[in-house]
Design an enzyme around this catalytic site. Sequence first.
Site, PDB file in Angstrom:
ATOM      1  N   ARG A 137      57.057  69.367  14.721  1.00 37.01           N
ATOM      2  CA  ARG A 137      58.606  68.545  15.267  1.00 37.01           C
ATOM      3  C   ARG A 137      59.640  69.351  15.951  1.00 37.01           C
ATOM      4  NH1 ARG A 137      61.754  65.535  10.796  1.00 37.01           N
ATOM      5  NH2 ARG A 137      61.544  67.485   9.478  1.00 37.01           N
ATOM      6  N   ARG A 171      64.020  72.855  13.194  1.00 36.76           N
ATOM      7  CA  ARG A 171      64.772  72.774  11.882  1.00 36.76           C
ATOM      8  C   ARG A 171      64.334  73.958  11.302  1.00 36.76           C
ATOM      9  NH1 ARG A 171      64.849  66.868   9.311  1.00 36.76           N
ATOM     10  NH2 ARG A 171      64.605  68.391   7.409  1.00 36.76           N
ATOM     11  N   ARG A 182      59.825  70.243  -0.561  1.00 38.13           N
ATOM     12  CA  ARG A 182      60.186  69.048  -0.126  1.00 38.13           C
ATOM     13  C   ARG A 182      59.367  67.691  -0.764  1.00 38.13           C
ATOM     14  NH1 ARG A 182      61.523  70.381   5.855  1.00 38.13           N
ATOM     15  NH2 ARG A 182      61.860  68.043   6.145  1.00 38.13           N
TER      16      ARG A 182
HETATM   17  P1  AP5 Z   1      60.455  62.283  11.411  1.00 36.78           P
HETATM   18  O1  AP5 Z   1      60.741  60.944  11.908  1.00 36.78           O
HETATM   19  O2  AP5 Z   1      61.406  63.279  11.940  1.00 36.78           O
HETATM   20  O3  AP5 Z   1      60.091  62.191   9.789  1.00 36.78           O
HETATM   21  P2  AP5 Z   1      60.848  62.036   8.646  1.00 36.78           P
HETATM   22  O4  AP5 Z   1      60.503  61.067   7.794  1.00 36.78           O
HETATM   23  O5  AP5 Z   1      62.510  61.603   9.139  1.00 36.78           O
HETATM   24  O6  AP5 Z   1      61.042  63.480   7.941  1.00 36.78           O
HETATM   25  P3  AP5 Z   1      62.363  64.525   7.619  1.00 36.78           P
HETATM   26  O7  AP5 Z   1      61.697  65.916   7.621  1.00 36.78           O
HETATM   27  O8  AP5 Z   1      63.505  64.269   8.618  1.00 36.78           O
HETATM   28  O9  AP5 Z   1      62.619  64.053   6.346  1.00 36.78           O
HETATM   29  P4  AP5 Z   1      63.060  64.749   5.274  1.00 36.78           P
HETATM   30  O10 AP5 Z   1      63.376  63.631   4.312  1.00 36.78           O
HETATM   31  O11 AP5 Z   1      62.309  65.807   4.553  1.00 36.78           O
HETATM   32  O12 AP5 Z   1      64.458  65.191   5.963  1.00 36.78           O
HETATM   33  P5  AP5 Z   1      65.913  65.126   5.916  1.00 36.78           P
HETATM   34  O13 AP5 Z   1      66.735  65.486   7.111  1.00 36.78           O
HETATM   35  O14 AP5 Z   1      66.214  63.646   5.688  1.00 36.78           O
HETATM   36  O15 AP5 Z   1      58.921  62.699  11.823  1.00 36.78           O
HETATM   37  C1  AP5 Z   1      58.362  63.939  11.628  1.00 36.78           C
HETATM   38  C2  AP5 Z   1      57.457  64.457  12.880  1.00 36.78           C
HETATM   39  O16 AP5 Z   1      56.195  63.522  13.033  1.00 36.78           O
HETATM   40  C3  AP5 Z   1      58.069  64.249  14.249  1.00 36.78           C
HETATM   41  O17 AP5 Z   1      57.924  65.293  15.129  1.00 36.78           O
HETATM   42  C4  AP5 Z   1      57.556  62.989  14.610  1.00 36.78           C
HETATM   43  O18 AP5 Z   1      57.622  62.970  16.289  1.00 36.78           O
HETATM   44  C5  AP5 Z   1      56.110  62.762  14.130  1.00 36.78           C
HETATM   45  N1  AP5 Z   1      55.916  61.524  13.888  1.00 36.78           N
HETATM   46  C6  AP5 Z   1      56.362  60.585  13.293  1.00 36.78           C
HETATM   47  N2  AP5 Z   1      55.886  59.285  13.132  1.00 36.78           N
HETATM   48  C7  AP5 Z   1      54.463  59.707  13.411  1.00 36.78           C
HETATM   49  C8  AP5 Z   1      53.234  59.236  13.424  1.00 36.78           C
HETATM   50  N3  AP5 Z   1      53.003  57.917  13.216  1.00 36.78           N
HETATM   51  N4  AP5 Z   1      52.348  59.798  13.793  1.00 36.78           N
HETATM   52  C9  AP5 Z   1      52.193  60.942  14.424  1.00 36.78           C
HETATM   53  N5  AP5 Z   1      53.494  61.772  14.047  1.00 36.78           N
HETATM   54  C10 AP5 Z   1      54.662  61.131  13.987  1.00 36.78           C
HETATM   55  O19 AP5 Z   1      66.609  65.607   4.458  1.00 36.78           O
HETATM   56  C11 AP5 Z   1      66.511  67.248   4.730  1.00 36.78           C
HETATM   57  C12 AP5 Z   1      67.208  67.885   3.521  1.00 36.78           C
HETATM   58  O20 AP5 Z   1      68.678  67.367   3.357  1.00 36.78           O
HETATM   59  C13 AP5 Z   1      66.528  67.603   2.153  1.00 36.78           C
HETATM   60  O21 AP5 Z   1      65.217  68.522   1.872  1.00 36.78           O
HETATM   61  C14 AP5 Z   1      67.391  67.744   0.824  1.00 36.78           C
HETATM   62  O22 AP5 Z   1      67.877  69.004   0.696  1.00 36.78           O
HETATM   63  C15 AP5 Z   1      68.741  67.173   1.891  1.00 36.78           C
HETATM   64  N6  AP5 Z   1      69.133  65.816   1.713  1.00 36.78           N
HETATM   65  C16 AP5 Z   1      69.044  64.919   2.746  1.00 36.78           C
HETATM   66  N7  AP5 Z   1      69.449  63.579   2.047  1.00 36.78           N
HETATM   67  C17 AP5 Z   1      69.435  63.880   0.797  1.00 36.78           C
HETATM   68  C18 AP5 Z   1      69.776  62.926  -0.343  1.00 36.78           C
HETATM   69  N8  AP5 Z   1      69.959  61.719  -0.189  1.00 36.78           N
HETATM   70  N9  AP5 Z   1      69.910  63.474  -1.500  1.00 36.78           N
HETATM   71  C19 AP5 Z   1      69.795  64.914  -1.595  1.00 36.78           C
HETATM   72  N10 AP5 Z   1      69.659  65.700  -0.675  1.00 36.78           N
HETATM   73  C20 AP5 Z   1      69.254  65.251   0.598  1.00 36.78           C
END
Ligand code: AP5
Length: 228
Positions: A137, A171, A182
């Site tokens: 990503r 990231r 995660r």
């Molecule tokens: P992408 O769309 O970026 O996936 P995503 O589900 O958004 O994954 P994230 O890693 O952003 O989710 P996350 O929940 O770990 O991170 P977040 O920032 O929320 O897709 C991933 C890749 O795959 C991309 O390159 C895309 O192009 C590709 N792709 C997508 N769909 C595809 C398909 N169908 N086929 C092939 N490729 C595909 O959180 C980060 C951190 O913040 C957490 O670890 C935590 O510490 C904190 N945090 C955030 N929210 C909270 C909360 N509510 N409570 C507590 N801590 C929190």
Amino acid sequence: MDGSTTPTTAPVLILLGPPGAGKGTQARMLEEQFGLVQLSTGDLLRAAVAAGTDAGEQAKAVMEAGDLVSDDIVIAILRDRLADADCAKGVILDGFPRTTVQAKALDMLLAESGQKIDAAVSLDVDDAAMVDRISGRFTCGGCGEGYHDTYKAPKVAGQCDKCQGTDFKRRADDNAKTVAARLDAYHAQTAPLIAFYDAQGALARVDAMGAIDEIATTLGDIVRRATA
Ligand code: AP5
């Protein structure tokens, strides 16, 4: 939340799923298609870290370890963002809620303005594929558009399809060790929300192992049904 700025009819959609499931990718597509606002608590937390706010300082090490940031911090950040005027158009929650405490807090926040959740969509994927998705990503530093080395490369190499920017970012938490943590956090603390929203009659499940455009079509149908 400031209920006076948010009409009671504004749609509220939730995307649930482990890291790499495609929440951000799909939320951005739904934002364009339906004029809704994508609210990613991950993005909001990364902005707080970059700005050096108190919340950001507290969140930084937790995020780097792949753990969940405390409910208090995340709920406060989400509540403030929901009060912004643009959210009156309706929101897609990407990565929130992630615990039962957050889910109950969201229900209370929405109830204050007469809103409710229109649909909570679980993006169902195989854990084994997630490391591959996450390690490939990258995002545009200018507009935030997400890409993947293999599955979603820019049409012109090195140039963002959306804004033509050439500054791309990866990231800090997108490494194999943190992704494993995660995924553990997802299964222990977030996956129980699937049953939580099923009990509310708001749950939809989508096989998110297919192509990005096919999943977007399925999600679009769900959004249209939920907000009709
Ligand atoms: P992408 O769309 O970026 O996936 P995503 O589900 O958004 O994954 P994230 O890693 O952003 O989710 P996350 O929940 O770990 O991170 P977040 O920032 O929320 O897709 C991933 C890749 O795959 C991309 O390159 C895309 O192009 C590709 N792709 C997508 N769909 C595809 C398909 N169908 N086929 C092939 N490729 C595909 O959180 C980060 C951190 O913040 C957490 O670890 C935590 O510490 C904190 N945090 C955030 N929210 C909270 C909360 N509510 N409570 C507590 N801590 C929190």
